[in-house]
Motif scaffolding. Structure first.
Motif, short mmCIF file in Angstrom:
data_model
loop_
_atom_site.label_atom_id
_atom_site.label_comp_id
_atom_site.label_asym_id
_atom_site.label_seq_id
_atom_site.Cartn_x
_atom_site.Cartn_y
_atom_site.Cartn_z
N TYR A 207 2.49 -4.55 -13.43
CA TYR A 207 3.40 -4.83 -14.49
C TYR A 207 4.70 -4.99 -14.15
O TYR A 207 5.73 -5.70 -14.42
CB TYR A 207 3.00 -3.63 -15.47
CG TYR A 207 4.24 -3.50 -16.59
CD1 TYR A 207 4.47 -4.25 -17.60
CD2 TYR A 207 5.08 -2.39 -16.45
CE1 TYR A 207 5.41 -4.34 -18.46
CE2 TYR A 207 6.13 -2.21 -17.36
CZ TYR A 207 6.23 -3.21 -18.10
OH TYR A 207 7.37 -2.93 -19.15
N ALA A 208 5.04 -3.95 -13.20
CA ALA A 208 6.57 -3.88 -12.68
C ALA A 208 6.99 -5.07 -11.79
O ALA A 208 7.97 -5.68 -12.39
CB ALA A 208 6.69 -2.72 -11.84
N GLU B 281 3.62 1.48 -1.66
CA GLU B 281 4.03 1.96 -3.07
C GLU B 281 2.78 2.24 -3.89
O GLU B 281 2.88 3.31 -4.70
CB GLU B 281 4.35 0.46 -3.91
CG GLU B 281 5.68 -0.09 -3.17
CD GLU B 281 5.91 -1.40 -3.63
OE1 GLU B 281 5.34 -2.08 -4.66
OE2 GLU B 281 6.95 -2.30 -3.30
N ALA C 180 7.76 -7.36 -14.76
CA ALA C 180 8.74 -6.86 -15.70
C ALA C 180 10.25 -7.00 -15.30
O ALA C 180 11.05 -6.99 -15.76
CB ALA C 180 8.25 -5.47 -16.14
N GLU C 181 10.23 -6.82 -13.94
CA GLU C 181 11.44 -7.06 -13.27
C GLU C 181 12.37 -8.15 -13.77
O GLU C 181 13.49 -8.29 -14.03
CB GLU C 181 11.52 -6.92 -11.81
CG GLU C 181 12.48 -6.91 -11.02
CD GLU C 181 12.52 -7.27 -9.37
OE1 GLU C 181 11.39 -7.49 -8.98
OE2 GLU C 181 13.78 -6.93 -8.95
N TYR D 272 2.54 5.99 -2.97
CA TYR D 272 3.55 6.94 -3.62
C TYR D 272 3.34 6.96 -5.20
O TYR D 272 3.39 8.48 -5.46
CB TYR D 272 4.97 6.19 -3.87
CG TYR D 272 6.05 6.53 -4.30
CD1 TYR D 272 6.63 7.57 -3.56
CD2 TYR D 272 6.55 6.39 -5.46
CE1 TYR D 272 7.91 8.55 -4.20
CE2 TYR D 272 7.75 6.97 -6.16
CZ TYR D 272 8.37 7.95 -5.30
OH TYR D 272 9.63 8.39 -5.89
N LEU D 273 2.71 6.16 -5.78
CA LEU D 273 2.27 6.65 -7.20
C LEU D 273 0.96 7.46 -7.13
O LEU D 273 0.97 8.41 -8.18
CB LEU D 273 1.91 5.32 -8.09
CG LEU D 273 3.03 4.27 -8.07
CD1 LEU D 273 2.66 3.07 -8.76
CD2 LEU D 273 4.30 5.00 -8.91
N GLU E 144 -5.76 5.07 -8.42
CA GLU E 144 -5.60 3.79 -8.03
C GLU E 144 -5.24 2.74 -8.78
O GLU E 144 -4.42 1.78 -8.59
CB GLU E 144 -7.01 3.53 -7.06
CG GLU E 144 -7.02 2.18 -6.43
CD GLU E 144 -6.37 2.32 -4.94
OE1 GLU E 144 -6.10 3.38 -4.35
OE2 GLU E 144 -6.14 1.07 -4.67
N LEU F 205 0.49 -0.47 -12.94
CA LEU F 205 1.80 -0.22 -13.11
C LEU F 205 2.57 -1.05 -12.22
O LEU F 205 3.61 -1.86 -12.63
CB LEU F 205 2.12 1.40 -12.78
CG LEU F 205 3.50 1.85 -13.12
CD1 LEU F 205 3.94 1.65 -14.50
CD2 LEU F 205 4.09 3.16 -12.48
N LEU F 206 2.16 -1.20 -11.10
CA LEU F 206 2.90 -2.05 -9.82
C LEU F 206 3.05 -3.44 -10.26
O LEU F 206 3.86 -4.34 -10.19
CB LEU F 206 2.53 -1.95 -8.43
CG LEU F 206 2.92 -0.29 -7.86
CD1 LEU F 206 2.14 -0.26 -6.61
CD2 LEU F 206 4.28 -0.11 -7.62
N LYS G 214 0.93 -1.31 0.12
CA LYS G 214 0.02 0.10 0.04
C LYS G 214 0.71 1.39 -0.06
O LYS G 214 0.33 2.19 -0.73
CB LYS G 214 -1.01 0.04 1.15
CG LYS G 214 -0.32 0.07 2.31
CD LYS G 214 -1.60 0.15 3.70
CE LYS G 214 -1.15 0.37 5.01
NZ LYS G 214 -0.05 -0.27 5.34
#
Lengths: 264, 446
Positions: B416-417, B396, B420-421, B399-400, B407, B413-414, B394
């Motif tokens: 995906y990240a 993270e 994607a890492e 922050y965005l 939301e 995005l998170l 939460k």
């Protein structure tokens, strides 16, 4: 930068906030006008960072009393993203790392989201690249930081510069810098301060949260507030920070100041 | 074991195999073998397969993965002959990769393949090279993927007819990555892809092992039963990228065995996207001092899929290093399984090993079983492991949101990240981009 025709940007009245059933903020009053820089100082646990997070809308904190007026809006009625879009920006004390997302992607997404909400044009990747590189020069950041994952593996100083870069891109009306100076060496501090000074103008305002006078040598505040136990107990000009540096916070209790909690 | 359940699948399989290798029907039912040694290897595997039982949930290794649906499918071995048009297969090509071996239903398709000989690299299909390079191939093929105790490796070896062979001689640095593309086209068949990758002393290469489907009917089921063997000699380095993007009704059963010699380095990234039920067994054996491996995995699944990854990293000798990072993103009612065994043998002092299993549940019907399994018999070692299962952090998200993102945008995005890492280390830009798009498409809700 106090001028006669300053208008109120932020008006905080009797703000109380809880986290996990513990009251942290116990009646904050603060008025910030366009063009002003306010420093908030105080010991650990006095509620400085909580105040910053409440302004930005962190879901861990519940406001139990009071209100916050931001220009003509009731700030507490807005979710965090709408506060950001309206022009509130919090530079985090501990910026979050997001492995897997390139910094450039993240910065452009944030920039374009805020721009479109404000009715402005978005930038495509190439246009944004030029734009962000200009802003990075101001903070003496290596363009390599665009290709790296957001804050991942950044040093403390690099993370703080990345925060100020975001502030430069989002052009907030109110920038809240939560201990931006912590973990910075003196060179990095000067660069960050130069960036912040460059961004300030008559239309915006800055709240600096800090433990130390040394940041205030580089970003000179119009007002200094001291927090203790969830309240602002003393307010003065920039010389108040020097007094605190010289005498420590205990000096405030020995001093028979009666103007505790007075807002400016 | 429940005999009646298994009768269909195994009966069907064994009908298409001779009872013994000396059977007169041997040549009639299977592609011609140019070399006796392959026949012998297959004969051993046939014997072994006949004695092994079908795994059930009662077997510890198959506790979380029920493969009984396979036993109800009388899938015959795939047949040679059909070769799709280049235009149909081209979308799976990776633009930077000039070296490409394409197998259709397990059979080599030279008209779709492209090989530029680099240095002394031996590259081609088993059927062709088995005669010209019998000595070097027979020294490795079937030596690392043990079919004793492993029914699916035994079956793959029993049906061995063709496969991808890459042998990098001593000091060979292969500049261009090599794409091994396995295309399934036939419904209701089983195909048996096979790879042998050997890096001799000081050699270096990058290999992409890729499983795709090309059926007119996307709902057709089939079974892929693949075996890959990798052998790295002293100081050799291999980067092994494995993509499983079968169709969503496929069954994918895969075994990969890796043997590492002195100071060799094995890096792998395995991505599981497709199949109804998939199981990937990766066994890495650090057989000499100072060998290293870096093992990354990502399973991205939804809608009734099951993706099971079982890895075993065996520290046999001292001073070896292994780093493992496995991630699962599980949506809807999908089910991911990770079992990460790390063995440190009594002699393997100064082992440095780390393992992380991180799992993201995108729905409250999604299921994850993750099991780190450390068996440490040496006392001077460094072994770190951790497993997390959960939802997005939460702080993270906040922050965005504090940067203006909604939301939903922040969550997307998170998520995906998170996936994607794992893709960050893929050295082939177009492939990385394709996979990033896949992760993006599968992690974004509206």
């Amino acid at each position: 930068m106090i001028s006669k025709n300053n208008q109120t940007l932020l008006n905080v009245q009797n703000l109380h906030a809880n986290t996990q059933d513990t009251e942290i903020l116990k009646g904050i009053n603060l008025t910030v006008n366009h063009g002003e820089i306010h420093a908030i100082m105080g010991l650990n646990g006095s509620g400085k960072s909580t105040f910053a997070k409440v302004l930005a809308g962190h879901p861990d904190y519940i406001v139990t009393q009071g209100n916050i007026q931001f220009e003509q809006q009731d700030l507490l009625a807005l979710p965090p993203e709408e506060r950001a879009q309206a022009g509130v920006f919090l530079a985090f004390q501990y910026p979050i790392e997001i492995p897997g997302v390139a910094n450039s992607q993240f910065l452009r997404l944030a920039y374009n989201t805020v721009q479109s909400k404000r009715g402005n044009d978005e930038l495509d990747p190439l246009e944004f690249d030029d734009f962000v590189r200009e802003k990075m020069k101001l903070l003496e950041m290596n363009p390599d930081f665009l290709d790296r994952s957001v804050n991942e593996g950044f040093s403390g100083g690099e993370k703080k510069r990345n925060e100020i870069l975001q502030m430069a891109l989002l052009e907030p009306k109110l920038g809240i810098l939560d201990e931006t100076d912590s973990g910075l060496d003196i060179d990095a501090l000067k660069i960050v301060a130069k960036g912040v000074n460059h961004l300030r103008n008559e239309q915006n305002a800055i709240i600096l949260i800090t433990h130390y006078q040394r940041l205030l040598d580089h970003i000179v505040p119009d007002y200094v507030h001291v927090m203790e136990a969830g309240r602002i107990i003393k307010t003065g000009g920039k010389e108040l920070a020097l007094e605190l540096e010289k005498h420590g916070y205990d000096w405030l209790h020995n001093d028979q100041q009666k103007n505790a909690g007075v807002s400016v | 074991m429940n005999e009646s359940k298994n009768i269909d699948y195994l009966t069907c399989l064994f009908k298409s195999l001779p009872a013994q290798s000396n059977s007169s029907t041997f040549q009639d039912t299977l592609p011609e073998d140019p070399q006796l040694w392959i026949k012998q290897l297959r004969a051993q595997a046939i014997d072994e397969a006949g004695q092994l039982k079908w795994p059930t949930n009662k077997d510890e290794e198959w506790r979380f993965t029920d493969i009984s649906p396979l036993t109800r499918l009388p899938f015959k071995p795939a047949q040679a002959g059909y070769v799709p048009d280049l235009s149909e297969v081209r979308p799976f090509f990776i633009e930077e990769m000039v070296n490409r071996l394409v197998f259709v239903n397990g059979f080599f398709a030279p008209e779709l393949s492209s090989i530029t000989h680099e240095n002394q690299l031996i590259i081609g299909n088993l059927d062709t090279l088995a005669t010209s390079h019998a000595h070097v191939i027979s020294a490795h093929l079937g030596q690392y993927a043990q079919f004793r105790q492993n029914l699916f490796t035994a079956l793959n070896t029993a049906f061995l007819h063709d496969g991808a062979i890459i042998i990098a001689p001593r000091n060979t640095v292969v500049d261009q990555p090599i794409h091994l593309l396995f295309v399934a086209t036939q419904a209701e068949t089983t195909h048996y892809p096979r790879c042998l990758i050997v890096g001799d002393d000081n050699s270096q290469m990058t290999v992409v092992e890729d499983y795709v489907a090309l059926q007119a009917d996307k709902s057709s089921a089939y079974i892929t039963n693949s075996v890959t063997e990798l052998k790295l000699s002293a100081n050799a380095q291999i980067q092994h990228i494995r993509l499983q993007r079968e169709n969503l009704n496929a069954f994918h059963l895969a075994n990969c065995a890796v043997s590492l010699d002195h100071a060799s380095r094995y890096e792998t990234i395995s991505i599981s996207l497709g199949a109804k039920i998939s199981r990937y067994n990766l066994n890495v054996s650090l057989n000499a001092k100072a060998a290293e491996c870096a093992i990354d995995g990502l399973a991205l699944i939804t809608d009734g899929q099951l993706a099971d990854t079982h890895t075993c990293i065996d520290h046999v000798k001292p001073n070896c290093t292994s780093h493992q990072q496995h991630k699962c993103i599980v949506d809807n009612d999908a089910h991911a399984v990770f079992n990460g065994k790390i063995i440190v043998r009594p002699n393997a002092q100064k082992t440095n090993s780390s393992q992380s299993s991180r799992n993201l549940l995108l729905s409250n019907k999604a299921q994850i079983d993750t099991k780190p399994q450390l068996e440490i018999f040496a006392d001077d070692v460094k072994c770190a492991h951790g497993a997390t299962v959960g939802q997005l952090d939460k702080d993270e998200i906040f922050y965005l949101k504090s940067r203006g993102l909604s939301e939903l945008a922040a969550r997307n995005l998170l998520t995906y990240a998170f996936g994607a890492e794992i893709l960050n280390n893929i050295p082939i830009p177009s492939l990385k981009h394709t996979l990033e798009q896949t992760v993006l498409n599968q992690t974004q809700s509206h």
